[in-house]
Enzyme design. Structure first.
Site, PDB file in Angstrom:
ATOM      1  N   HIS A  48       9.674  56.124  58.589  1.00 25.59           N
ATOM      2  CA  HIS A  48       9.232  54.737  58.775  1.00 25.59           C
ATOM      3  C   HIS A  48       9.989  54.029  59.900  1.00 25.59           C
ATOM      4  CE1 HIS A  48       8.212  50.575  58.029  1.00 25.59           C
ATOM      5  NE2 HIS A  48       9.460  50.299  57.681  1.00 25.59           N
ATOM      6  N   GLU A  76      20.293  47.089  54.205  1.00 24.60           N
ATOM      7  CA  GLU A  76      19.702  46.715  52.917  1.00 24.60           C
ATOM      8  C   GLU A  76      19.598  47.899  51.962  1.00 24.60           C
ATOM      9  OE1 GLU A  76      15.654  44.557  51.211  1.00 24.60           O
ATOM     10  OE2 GLU A  76      15.593  45.593  53.127  1.00 24.60           O
ATOM     11  N   ASP A  77      19.212  49.073  52.471  1.00 23.65           N
ATOM     12  CA  ASP A  77      18.821  50.180  51.590  1.00 23.65           C
ATOM     13  C   ASP A  77      19.800  51.353  51.560  1.00 23.65           C
ATOM     14  OD1 ASP A  77      16.531  48.791  50.952  1.00 23.65           O
ATOM     15  OD2 ASP A  77      15.315  49.747  52.499  1.00 23.65           O
TER      16      ASP A  77
END
Length: 710
Positions: A48, A76-77
């Site tokens: 992505h 964030e991830d």
């Protein structure tokens, strides 16, 4: 997954001097951070961020933006931190990644209060560095391209958010290609039946007419070559959503649409643009009213182009856009053209706009809004609307959103001019204040001492600046009147629940609704800015009337005197959900008209008869008749199918007349009893999707005004 070498190959096509080592490092870092993470499609998650970076190469963006795309989900991830990104890639990239992370956490489709707060954060992030929103838009585009892997309810949520927020934002930034793709991807999720229907009809059209685009493109190239103009010509069919929107806006069936093909002529110079326009107009007939010169009057995002519509082969209308290659770069990239590279250096495009100045102009008209609802309304009005260019009597240019009225024009000149407006002339002709201004028109505002803003102006004004100024004036001048009306409206809303809108209750509602006090609540409700149902829900959420409870017809309209009756005007047949105004008729009570009814012009000189009315909030019974003008094919079972479609949508046909019969079609006038404007829209959309229905329109006839109302 796109390899790092393939990604660098895309970058080198426009920036041979790219920092190869930096992009390789970011690629390796992102891949390591996302190692083991999978997307819902089953692919490695890092596919992505790489795809997002590849999308940004289409806009020829700089290395820092591409690195941000590769890292945009790491903070964030993954276990990565802001400090680590800053240490590895520098403060600029860390700030960009952090900005994208914060945007990802904004819920732009949440409640109005939260949505308004998040929009403020969005614009703040954009004002700091526009590249943050460019990465976010590319992120959303790739997510929409791969949305099929999500659950159906998640697909619908993301598609609605994309259609309402990200697609218009891309368009406002000048990236029309991205807007069109985001809209069409959302349309595929939200209304697949309509989209497939349009695609099928398109295929049938191409089968019947052949390759029209190739023929017209060849004709244009030949004409330009004969005239000695060097230019490239490209043709394209419009996207399914664009076609569907035009069908909805114009109330036309697919078979009646003409300009479904678009052509672009890219010239070498601005002079060639106008010469090419002359060549095209000499060869094909220009369609009146469809010419726009955005070269002499560019849009705020830098867009420049000449637009015209001509009658092409077989009388089919085609839209033509003419611009230079530099103008085309801005048309494709919009505000992003500021960061574009060409041949390894920052592109010096004279038409690219300064992003800082652009965002300042964009937010100028709603920076002063403190109330969250008004701020949100101003955002959507100013940000998601196209523009028209009109002139003052002295020839100065005034830019307004499409659909703007002379009242908006007056407030754009000065708040004092708007407040004192009593009328207007457009191109020297006196017109009502609700007239929609068109491109190129000259507007003269007529003012009078002693005039003050009227409540009905809120239904006429379209710009955030005008609406905010009108509301402020109304609160100051009519505070007592609105408080009295608001108390009456709330009494009617609370009475069925066995409750009373006491000051204590209203102060409690004010705290929940984040308003100053009970007087503010009464003023909002009385001025029509807040529905009474919202106040009820704020205080008694468990007692609020169920949406299935229908409103009695005699209580349908608010603003009437006690015991005063009302009738719907036959000329416009207004429906709940539409803006209305009343005309007092002796012995009859009030005749209710739609705010845009032509019949109202008869009462311009009788202001004492005008009543400020609006429909009661809630679900209305299907008893409001509207006459539809329908053209259907003369085939067996077509009329039965039409009646079935209407019945399936819980509407009753109360009258049916055949007004024209031809060997291949029938024209009918059908009276249908409906709940509200949304009910009408659903039925019209269903009928337009029916293959054998050629035309559906709502009948509005000024000559059908009720006797005694004139």
């Amino acid at each position: 997954m796109i390899s790092v070498d393939d990604l660098l190959a895309l970058v080198r096509t426009y920036n041979p001097r790219t920092n190869d080592a930096l992009i390789r490092k970011a690629y390796a870092y992102g891949e390591a951070m996302h190692d083991g993470q999978m997307r819902q499609s089953g692919e490695p998650y890092f596919t992505h961020p790489v795809a997002v970076a590849a999308i940004l190469t289409q806009q020829h963006l700089d290395d820092a933006t591409l690195v941000t795309a590769l890292l945009h989900d790491t903070i964030e991830d993954t276990r990565s931190t802001y400090g680590e990104v800053a240490q590895e890639f520098g403060a600029e990239i860390a700030e960009l990644v952090d900005g994208v992370t914060k945007l990802t956490n904004l819920q732009l489709s949440s409640s109005e209060t939260k949505q308004a707060e998040n929009f403020r954060k969005l614009f703040f992030a954009m004002s700091r560095d526009m590249r943050v929103i460019l990465v976010k838009l590319a992120d959303r585009l790739h997510n929409m391209r791969t949305i099929r892997a999500m659950r159906s309810e998640k697909q619908a949520q993301k598609a609605r958010e994309t259609m309402e927020i990200y697609a218009p934002l891309a368009g406002r930034m000048g990236m029309q290609w991205m807007r069109e793709e985001l809209e069409d991807l959302s349309f595929r999720v939200l209304n697949p039946e309509a989209r497939n229907s349009i695609i099928r009809r398109f295929i049938n059209l191409q089968r019947d007419t052949g390759d029209v685009m190739q023929k017209i493109t060849g004709d244009m190239r030949a004409e330009l070559e004969t005239a000695g103009i060097e230019a490239e010509v490209f043709g394209r069919a419009k996207k399914p959503y664009s076609i569907w929107r035009k069908m909805e806006e114009k109330g036309l069936a697919f078979s009646r649409l003409s300009d479904i093909y678009g052509f672009r002529v890219i010239t070498r110079s601005e002079r060639d643009c106008y010469q090419a326009l002359g060549v095209i107009h000499r060869r094909w007939a220009a369609v009146p009213g469809r010419f726009k010169d955005y070269i002499s009057q560019p849009k705020s995002n830098g867009y420049r182009s000449i637009h015209t519509t001509v009658s092409g082969r077989d009388g089919k209308r085609v839209e033509v856009q003419i611009r230079t290659s530099q103008m085309h770069d801005v048309a494709e990239s919009g505000v992003a053209a500021h960061w574009s590279y060409r041949d390894g250096v920052r592109s010096e495009n004279p038409f690219a706009v300064d992003p800082v100045r652009w965002i300042a102009q964009l937010t100028e008209s709603f920076d002063a809004e403190e109330d969250h609802e008004e701020f949100l309304e101003a955002v959507k009005l100013e940000m998601y609307s196209d523009q028209v260019f009109c002139f003052t009597p002295k020839g100065d240019v005034v830019k307004l959103p499409r659909g703007a009225t002379p009242l908006d024009f007056a407030y754009a000149i000065h708040t004092r001019i708007g407040a004192a407006c009593v009328g207007a002339k457009v191109d020297g002709i006196r017109v009502p204040l609700w007239t929609r201004i068109k491109n190129g028109q000259s507007v003269q505002v007529i003012t009078a001492d002693g005039q003050v803003p009227q409540a009905t102006w809120l239904d006429i004004a379209t710009t955030g600046k005008a609406k905010a100024a009108i509301r402020k004036a109304l609160r100051e001048v009519d505070a007592e009147k609105f408080a009295k009306l608001g108390r009456e409206v709330l009494r009617a809303a609370f009475e069925p629940l066995g409750k009373k809108p006491t000051d204590k209750v209203l102060n409690s509602a004010a705290r929940t609704l984040r308003l100053k006090d009970a007087e503010a609540v009464l003023g909002r409700v009385g001025s029509g800015e807040m529905p009474a149902s919202e106040v009820v829900r704020a205080v008694y959420p468990d007692l609020a009337p169920d949406a299935r409870d229908e409103i009695e017809t005699k209580r349908a309209v608010i603003g009437l005197d006690p015991g005063q009756a009302f009738e719907r005007a036959a000329c416009c047949q207004p429906l709940p959900g539409e803006r209305i105004v009343g005309i007092a008729v002796r012995g009859r009570g009030a005749v209710v008209h739609a705010i845009d009814c032509e019949t109202l012009e008869r009462y311009d000189d009788q202001p004492s008869r005008w009543l400020d009315l609006h429909w009661q909030d809630g679900r209305h019974p299907a008893t409001y008749a509207v006459t539809l003008n329908i053209v259907i094919g003369n085939d067996a079972g077509v009329l039965g199918r039409v009646c079935t479609l209407i019945g399936e949508r819980k509407a009753n046909i109360s009258d049916l007349q055949f007004v024209d019969r031809k060997p291949d079609f029938f024209r009918l006038m059908m009276s249908v009893e409906l709940r509200d404007a949304a009910h009408l829209h659903g039925i019209v959309s269903a009928l337009e999707a029916e293959d054998h229905v050629a035309e559906v329109s709502r009948l509005r006839d000024p000559e059908r005004v009720l006797s005694g109302a004139a």
